[in-house]
Design a protein around this motif. Structure first.
Motif, short mmCIF file in Angstrom:
data_model
loop_
_atom_site.label_atom_id
_atom_site.label_comp_id
_atom_site.label_asym_id
_atom_site.label_seq_id
_atom_site.Cartn_x
_atom_site.Cartn_y
_atom_site.Cartn_z
N ASP A 135 0.81 -1.22 0.00
CA ASP A 135 0.00 0.00 0.00
C ASP A 135 0.84 1.27 0.00
OD1 ASP A 135 -2.27 -1.57 0.05
OD2 ASP A 135 -2.70 -1.25 2.18
N TYR A 136 1.91 1.29 0.79
CA TYR A 136 2.66 2.52 1.00
C TYR A 136 3.99 2.59 0.25
CZ TYR A 136 -0.73 3.50 4.62
OH TYR A 136 -1.90 3.74 5.30
N PHE A 137 4.50 1.43 -0.17
CA PHE A 137 5.81 1.42 -0.83
C PHE A 137 5.77 0.53 -2.08
CE2 PHE A 137 6.44 1.87 3.79
CZ PHE A 137 7.02 3.13 3.83
N PRO A 138 4.84 0.81 -3.01
CA PRO A 138 4.70 -0.07 -4.17
C PRO A 138 5.91 -0.04 -5.12
CG PRO A 138 3.32 1.88 -4.43
CD PRO A 138 3.90 1.92 -3.04
N THR A 139 6.66 1.05 -5.08
CA THR A 139 7.85 1.15 -5.94
C THR A 139 9.06 1.51 -5.08
OG1 THR A 139 7.23 3.44 -6.41
CG2 THR A 139 6.57 1.79 -8.05
N PRO A 140 9.63 0.53 -4.40
CA PRO A 140 10.74 0.79 -3.47
C PRO A 140 11.94 1.47 -4.12
CG PRO A 140 9.93 -1.44 -3.19
CD PRO A 140 9.24 -0.87 -4.40
N ASP A 141 12.16 1.28 -5.39
CA ASP A 141 13.31 1.88 -6.05
C ASP A 141 13.11 3.37 -6.35
OD1 ASP A 141 11.31 1.07 -7.84
OD2 ASP A 141 12.72 0.93 -9.51
N GLN A 142 11.93 3.91 -6.05
CA GLN A 142 11.64 5.32 -6.32
C GLN A 142 11.34 6.12 -5.06
OE1 GLN A 142 8.47 5.42 -9.22
NE2 GLN A 142 9.57 4.10 -10.65
N LEU A 143 11.81 5.65 -3.92
CA LEU A 143 11.51 6.30 -2.64
C LEU A 143 12.48 7.43 -2.34
CD1 LEU A 143 10.88 3.10 -0.48
CD2 LEU A 143 9.16 4.54 -1.60
N THR A 144 11.97 8.43 -1.62
CA THR A 144 12.84 9.48 -1.11
C THR A 144 13.68 8.88 0.03
OG1 THR A 144 11.29 10.18 0.62
CG2 THR A 144 11.05 11.22 -1.57
N PHE A 145 14.67 9.63 0.50
CA PHE A 145 15.49 9.14 1.59
C PHE A 145 14.63 8.88 2.83
CE2 PHE A 145 18.32 9.65 5.25
CZ PHE A 145 19.27 8.69 4.95
N GLU A 146 13.73 9.79 3.16
CA GLU A 146 12.84 9.62 4.31
C GLU A 146 11.99 8.36 4.15
OE1 GLU A 146 9.17 11.84 6.67
OE2 GLU A 146 10.34 12.99 5.22
N GLN A 147 11.45 8.15 2.96
CA GLN A 147 10.63 6.97 2.71
C GLN A 147 11.46 5.69 2.78
OE1 GLN A 147 9.20 8.31 -1.10
NE2 GLN A 147 7.14 8.74 -0.29
N ARG A 148 12.71 5.75 2.30
CA ARG A 148 13.57 4.57 2.38
C ARG A 148 13.85 4.20 3.83
NH1 ARG A 148 18.49 6.01 -1.29
NH2 ARG A 148 17.64 8.08 -0.95
N CYS A 149 14.01 5.19 4.69
CA CYS A 149 14.23 4.92 6.11
C CYS A 149 13.01 4.19 6.69
CB CYS A 149 14.50 6.21 6.88
SG CYS A 149 16.09 6.96 6.48
N GLN A 150 11.82 4.66 6.36
CA GLN A 150 10.60 4.00 6.83
C GLN A 150 10.48 2.60 6.24
OE1 GLN A 150 7.72 6.86 5.51
NE2 GLN A 150 7.96 8.14 7.32
N TYR A 151 10.77 2.48 4.95
CA TYR A 151 10.66 1.20 4.26
C TYR A 151 11.63 0.18 4.85
CZ TYR A 151 10.72 -2.22 0.45
OH TYR A 151 10.66 -3.38 -0.28
N LEU A 152 12.85 0.61 5.15
CA LEU A 152 13.83 -0.31 5.72
C LEU A 152 13.39 -0.82 7.10
CD1 LEU A 152 17.14 1.39 4.60
CD2 LEU A 152 16.27 -0.85 3.89
N THR A 153 12.73 0.03 7.86
CA THR A 153 12.20 -0.41 9.14
C THR A 153 11.14 -1.49 8.92
OG1 THR A 153 12.59 1.80 10.04
CG2 THR A 153 11.11 0.37 11.28
N LEU A 154 10.28 -1.26 7.95
CA LEU A 154 9.26 -2.25 7.61
C LEU A 154 9.89 -3.54 7.09
CD1 LEU A 154 6.28 -3.02 7.19
CD2 LEU A 154 6.41 -1.89 4.95
N ARG A 155 10.92 -3.42 6.26
CA ARG A 155 11.61 -4.60 5.73
C ARG A 155 12.21 -5.44 6.86
NH1 ARG A 155 10.90 -7.59 2.42
NH2 ARG A 155 13.07 -8.23 2.32
N ARG A 156 12.73 -4.76 7.90
CA ARG A 156 13.26 -5.51 9.05
C ARG A 156 12.15 -6.32 9.69
NH1 ARG A 156 15.76 -8.81 9.91
NH2 ARG A 156 15.41 -9.63 11.95
#
Length: 177
Positions: A135-156
């Protein structure tokens, strides 16, 4: 980690009311740091007293005035200093591990039921995390730095659940009669 840093980290994304912060704990942050609504409101009061957050009171017509908290420059500095500190490993506290460790005291079906229940819980949480990712990160390769930080937390969180499921599968297979 103290509750203060968890609250400050939420406010680093956007100013929020105490209710909104508590709801975020029930969702995103709550998956890795637990706090009751009462604890959050007490912490907000302390952070305001320390001038790490500011409060804007917004009058409401039909209810109590709304307090919106925002991270102050001092609060941002304190959070940044905390981020820069080395992090030690936290303790692993899992009831299921103690049950397995002492599992020789019960018949194997009892322990297997516990492991199967634990596995189902992790499957459910994994599905939640994967839904959030879609829902929130459908295109991980196009995330801003802030979004990547959030996404990496979710990935963990996703990887943690996958590992727990694999461990449960291993334990269930190993403990079959």
């Amino acid at each position: 980690m103290a509750l203060a840093q968890a609250v400050l980290s939420l406010l680093s994304h956007k100013p929020s009311s105490g209710y909104e912060i508590a709801k975020a704990f029930d969702g995103s942050v709550g998956y890795f740091w637990q706090a009751t609504h009462q604890q959050i409101y007490r912490e907000l009061k302390k952070l305001e007293e320390q001038q790490w957050v500011s409060v804007e009171v917004i009058p409401q017509e039909k209810s109590l005035d709304k307090k919106v908290y925002a991270l102050t420059p001092l609060g941002q500095q304190k959070l940044a200093e905390w981020i820069d500190e080395e992090t030690e490993l936290g303790p692993l506290r899992e009831d299921i591990l103690v049950k397995v460790f002492a599992g020789h005291l019960v018949p194997s079906p009892v322990l297997l039921r516990q492991l199967e229940h634990h596995r189902r819980q992790h499957l459910k949480r994994l599905a939640t995390y994967e839904s959030i990712a879609a829902d929130y990160f459908p295109t991980p390769d196009q995330l801003t730095f802030e979004q990547r930080c959030q996404y990496l937390t979710l990935r963990r969180g996703i990887r943690n659940e996958q590992d727990w499921i694999a461990w449960c599968d291993e334990a269930i297979e190993a403990l079959q009669p």
